[in-house]
Design a protein around this motif. Structure first.
Motif, PDB file in Angstrom:
ATOM      1  N   VAL A 128       0.839  -1.201   0.000  1.00 42.55           N
ATOM      2  CA  VAL A 128       0.000   0.000   0.000  1.00 42.55           C
ATOM      3  C   VAL A 128       0.876   1.255   0.000  1.00 42.55           C
ATOM      4  N   ASP A 129       0.745   2.063  -1.023  1.00 43.70           N
ATOM      5  CA  ASP A 129       1.475   3.322  -1.163  1.00 43.70           C
ATOM      6  C   ASP A 129       0.673   4.180  -2.130  1.00 43.70           C
ATOM      7  N   LEU A 130      -0.231   4.974  -1.595  1.00 40.39           N
ATOM      8  CA  LEU A 130      -1.129   5.745  -2.461  1.00 40.39           C
ATOM      9  C   LEU A 130      -1.094   7.218  -2.091  1.00 40.39           C
ATOM     10  N   LEU A 131      -1.531   8.032  -3.009  1.00 36.87           N
ATOM     11  CA  LEU A 131      -1.600   9.477  -2.809  1.00 36.87           C
ATOM     12  C   LEU A 131      -3.001   9.935  -3.175  1.00 36.87           C
ATOM     13  N   VAL A 132      -3.699  10.492  -2.204  1.00 42.40           N
ATOM     14  CA  VAL A 132      -5.030  11.046  -2.465  1.00 42.40           C
ATOM     15  C   VAL A 132      -4.886  12.543  -2.687  1.00 42.40           C
ATOM     16  N   ILE A 133      -5.435  13.026  -3.788  1.00 44.63           N
ATOM     17  CA  ILE A 133      -5.443  14.455  -4.088  1.00 44.63           C
ATOM     18  C   ILE A 133      -6.883  14.933  -4.017  1.00 44.63           C
ATOM     19  N   ARG A 134      -7.144  15.747  -3.049  1.00 45.92           N
ATOM     20  CA  ARG A 134      -8.500  16.244  -2.781  1.00 45.92           C
ATOM     21  C   ARG A 134      -8.627  17.689  -3.247  1.00 45.92           C
ATOM     22  N   GLU A 135      -9.606  17.961  -4.114  1.00 49.49           N
ATOM     23  CA  GLU A 135      -9.889  19.342  -4.505  1.00 49.49           C
ATOM     24  C   GLU A 135     -10.341  20.091  -3.254  1.00 49.49           C
ATOM     25  N   LEU A 136      -9.857  21.313  -3.057  1.00 50.99           N
ATOM     26  CA  LEU A 136      -9.939  21.914  -1.733  1.00 50.99           C
ATOM     27  C   LEU A 136     -10.762  23.196  -1.639  1.00 50.99           C
ATOM     28  N   THR A 137     -11.079  23.838  -2.741  1.00 49.22           N
ATOM     29  CA  THR A 137     -11.734  25.148  -2.629  1.00 49.22           C
ATOM     30  C   THR A 137     -13.060  25.221  -3.367  1.00 49.22           C
ATOM     31  N   GLY A 138     -13.599  24.069  -3.769  1.00 48.84           N
ATOM     32  CA  GLY A 138     -14.906  24.054  -4.416  1.00 48.84           C
ATOM     33  C   GLY A 138     -15.833  23.067  -3.725  1.00 48.84           C
ATOM     34  N   GLY A 139     -16.952  22.773  -4.378  1.00 50.35           N
ATOM     35  CA  GLY A 139     -17.862  21.767  -3.843  1.00 50.35           C
ATOM     36  C   GLY A 139     -18.778  22.279  -2.746  1.00 50.35           C
ATOM     37  N   LEU A 140     -19.332  21.343  -1.988  1.00 53.90           N
ATOM     38  CA  LEU A 140     -20.341  21.664  -0.971  1.00 53.90           C
ATOM     39  C   LEU A 140     -19.838  22.640   0.083  1.00 53.90           C
ATOM     40  N   TYR A 141     -18.574  22.566   0.435  1.00 57.43           N
ATOM     41  CA  TYR A 141     -18.072  23.386   1.524  1.00 57.43           C
ATOM     42  C   TYR A 141     -18.044  24.870   1.175  1.00 57.43           C
ATOM     43  N   PHE A 142     -18.029  25.187  -0.122  1.00 53.31           N
ATOM     44  CA  PHE A 142     -17.955  26.580  -0.542  1.00 53.31           C
ATOM     45  C   PHE A 142     -19.150  27.021  -1.406  1.00 53.31           C
ATOM     46  N   GLY A 143     -20.022  26.081  -1.765  1.00 55.04           N
ATOM     47  CA  GLY A 143     -21.108  26.404  -2.681  1.00 55.04           C
ATOM     48  C   GLY A 143     -22.096  27.411  -2.112  1.00 55.04           C
ATOM     49  N   GLN A 144     -22.614  28.254  -2.974  1.00 61.18           N
ATOM     50  CA  GLN A 144     -23.647  29.224  -2.613  1.00 61.18           C
ATOM     51  C   GLN A 144     -24.852  29.032  -3.528  1.00 61.18           C
ATOM     52  N   PRO A 145     -26.078  29.172  -3.056  1.00 66.51           N
ATOM     53  CA  PRO A 145     -26.444  29.604  -1.696  1.00 66.51           C
ATOM     54  C   PRO A 145     -26.372  28.462  -0.692  1.00 66.51           C
ATOM     55  N   LYS A 146     -26.326  28.844   0.593  1.00 64.74           N
ATOM     56  CA  LYS A 146     -26.440  27.893   1.674  1.00 64.74           C
ATOM     57  C   LYS A 146     -27.112  28.594   2.850  1.00 64.74           C
ATOM     58  N   GLY A 147     -27.753  27.818   3.686  1.00 61.94           N
ATOM     59  CA  GLY A 147     -28.408  28.422   4.839  1.00 61.94           C
ATOM     60  C   GLY A 147     -29.664  27.674   5.230  1.00 61.94           C
ATOM     61  N   ARG A 148     -30.469  28.312   6.091  1.00 61.77           N
ATOM     62  CA  ARG A 148     -31.708  27.722   6.582  1.00 61.77           C
ATOM     63  C   ARG A 148     -32.849  28.715   6.457  1.00 61.77           C
ATOM     64  N   GLU A 149     -34.041  28.166   6.332  1.00 62.30           N
ATOM     65  CA  GLU A 149     -35.239  28.995   6.370  1.00 62.30           C
ATOM     66  C   GLU A 149     -36.371  28.221   7.039  1.00 62.30           C
ATOM     67  N   GLU A 150     -37.227  28.932   7.727  1.00 64.24           N
ATOM     68  CA  GLU A 150     -38.372  28.318   8.385  1.00 64.24           C
ATOM     69  C   GLU A 150     -39.642  28.690   7.638  1.00 64.24           C
ATOM     70  N   LYS A 151     -40.482  27.682   7.391  1.00 62.98           N
ATOM     71  CA  LYS A 151     -41.728  27.920   6.677  1.00 62.98           C
ATOM     72  C   LYS A 151     -42.736  26.847   7.077  1.00 62.98           C
ATOM     73  N   ASP A 152     -43.929  27.296   7.436  1.00 64.28           N
ATOM     74  CA  ASP A 152     -45.020  26.386   7.808  1.00 64.28           C
ATOM     75  C   ASP A 152     -44.613  25.430   8.911  1.00 64.28           C
ATOM     76  N   GLY A 153     -43.825  25.932   9.865  1.00 61.28           N
ATOM     77  CA  GLY A 153     -43.442  25.117  11.005  1.00 61.28           C
ATOM     78  C   GLY A 153     -42.320  24.140  10.743  1.00 61.28           C
ATOM     79  N   HIS A 154     -41.722  24.206   9.566  1.00 61.75           N
ATOM     80  CA  HIS A 154     -40.622  23.304   9.227  1.00 61.75           C
ATOM     81  C   HIS A 154     -39.363  24.107   8.899  1.00 61.75           C
ATOM     82  N   VAL A 155     -38.225  23.471   9.074  1.00 61.64           N
ATOM     83  CA  VAL A 155     -36.938  24.112   8.778  1.00 61.64           C
ATOM     84  C   VAL A 155     -36.335  23.470   7.540  1.00 61.64           C
TER      85      VAL A 155
END
Length: 354
Positions: A128-155
């Motif tokens: 075992v000798d592997l190298l994982v290269i992870r993209e670091l500045t895109g995807g879910l962690y940086f995507g917009q829009p993000k957040g929460r909203e409440e409507k009809d008693g649900h979040v």
């Protein structure tokens, strides 16, 4: 060589392990006649306590003006309220974005002396000798829009997974370049059977693969990759994937090495300072006890010597010293031993000196 190195010890065990990596860097400087100008700053939970933010503009500016940044770990129960508007991890994300480091390199190698430390059978760990290269500045962690909203008693909670073609292109091209110095095989991990962003990822990667026929390319769905990491880990050479998949898969891969405390990482971009940190977290349960494994941070410093400072011989010397210490039986508690954090670093320093 003269270099400015910013040290961000962070939270939990971060200050303990970075202190030992600093000792190793100072030894390298003395031995090689280099000048490393080291400066420490707050980042993460400790910065929230002092400044009300996880990363101040002043600290980011210091990092941007440096040759490289060494980070310990951030976070802990004290700042773990999901409803909090300011969290330690925001500092890490802001630092990555501010430095423009788009690729996280995480090498995973099973040390022969630590085969028994892994829960996997020894025959699965051979080679075992592997190298994982992870993209670091895109995807879910940086995507917009993000957040929460409440409507009809649900979040309703929203996170957005977004990638541009150039973001995929630059990290995959890096994977192919690095694969040429290894076994010339790239595995691209996605979820193209479900996600539109993954279909773009696969399309861009396929085009790069066609332009680089000297490197073998295969595509793998993330669920299959997760299974193969434990069933046949030696089949991987270079793995490249998007941000969240890479975050999860590299934590899984740490099991192969026997402990998360063993694994380093390097975050690099097209130029400018790189960011170097162990893949483990702040481990608040053992913070302050002096028992954390410093090898992941010491080996991260070795990656800094190689990738940001261009000191290949010095990087290799640190890696050999760490390997020799483990071969000779040096173990912290996570590896079944009794050595303290300082004593483990002493074992590395003794071999580095010789």
């Amino acid at each position: 060589m003269r270099a400015k190195i910013v040290v961000l010890p962070g939270d939990g065990i971060g200050p303990e392990v970075t202190a030992e990596a600093i000792r190793v860097l100072e030894a390298v400087a003395r031995k090689g006649g280099h000048v490393f100008e080291l400066s420490e700053h707050l980042m993460g939970g400790c910065s929230i306590d002092r400044h009300g933010t996880a990363l101040t503009p002043e600290v980011l500016a210091a990092c941007q003006a440096s040759s490289a940044v060494l980070l310990g770990a951030v976070g802990g129960p004290k700042w773990d309220d999901p409803a909090a508007k300011v969290r330690p991890e925001q500092g890490l994300l802001g630092l990555r974005k501010g430095l423009g480091v788009f690729a996280n390199l995480r090498p995973v190698r099973v040390h022969p002396a630590l085969v028994d430390a892994s829960p996997l059978k020894a025959d699965r760990l051979a080679g075992v000798d592997l190298l994982v290269i992870r993209e670091l500045t895109g995807g879910l962690y940086f995507g917009q829009p993000k957040g929460r909203e409440e409507k009809d008693g649900h979040v309703r909670a929203v996170d957005t997974l977004e990638y541009h073609d150039y973001e995929v292109q630059r990290v995959v091209e890096l994977a192919f370049r690095l694969a040429r110095g290894r076994r010339r095989k790239v595995t691209s991990v996605d979820k193209a059977n479900v996600l539109e962003s993954s279909r773009l990822w696969r399309q861009v990667t396929s085009a790069i693969g066609a332009a680089n026929p000297d490197v073998a390319l295969d595509h793998m769905l993330v669920d299959t990759a997760a299974m193969r990491l434990v069933a046949a880990p030696a089949s991987f050479d270079v793995v490249v994937t998007e941000n969240m998949f890479g975050d999860i898969l590299t934590d899984e891969a740490s099991v192969l090495a026997g402990s998360m405390g063993m694994l380093p990482s390097a975050s690099i971009g097209a130029g400018g300072p790189g960011l170097y940190e162990p893949i483990h977290g702040s481990a608040p349960d053992i913070a302050g006890k002096g028992i954390a494994n410093p090898l992941g941070t010491i080996l991260s410093a070795a990656m800094m010597l190689r990738h940001s400072l261009g000191l290949e011989a010095e990087a290799a010397a640190v890696e050999r010293a760490a390997d020799a210490a483990v071969t000779d039986g040096a173990r912290t508690r996570d590896l079944g031993g009794t050595l303290s954090t300082r004593a483990m670093a002493d074992e590395v320093l003794r071999r580095l000196a010789s």
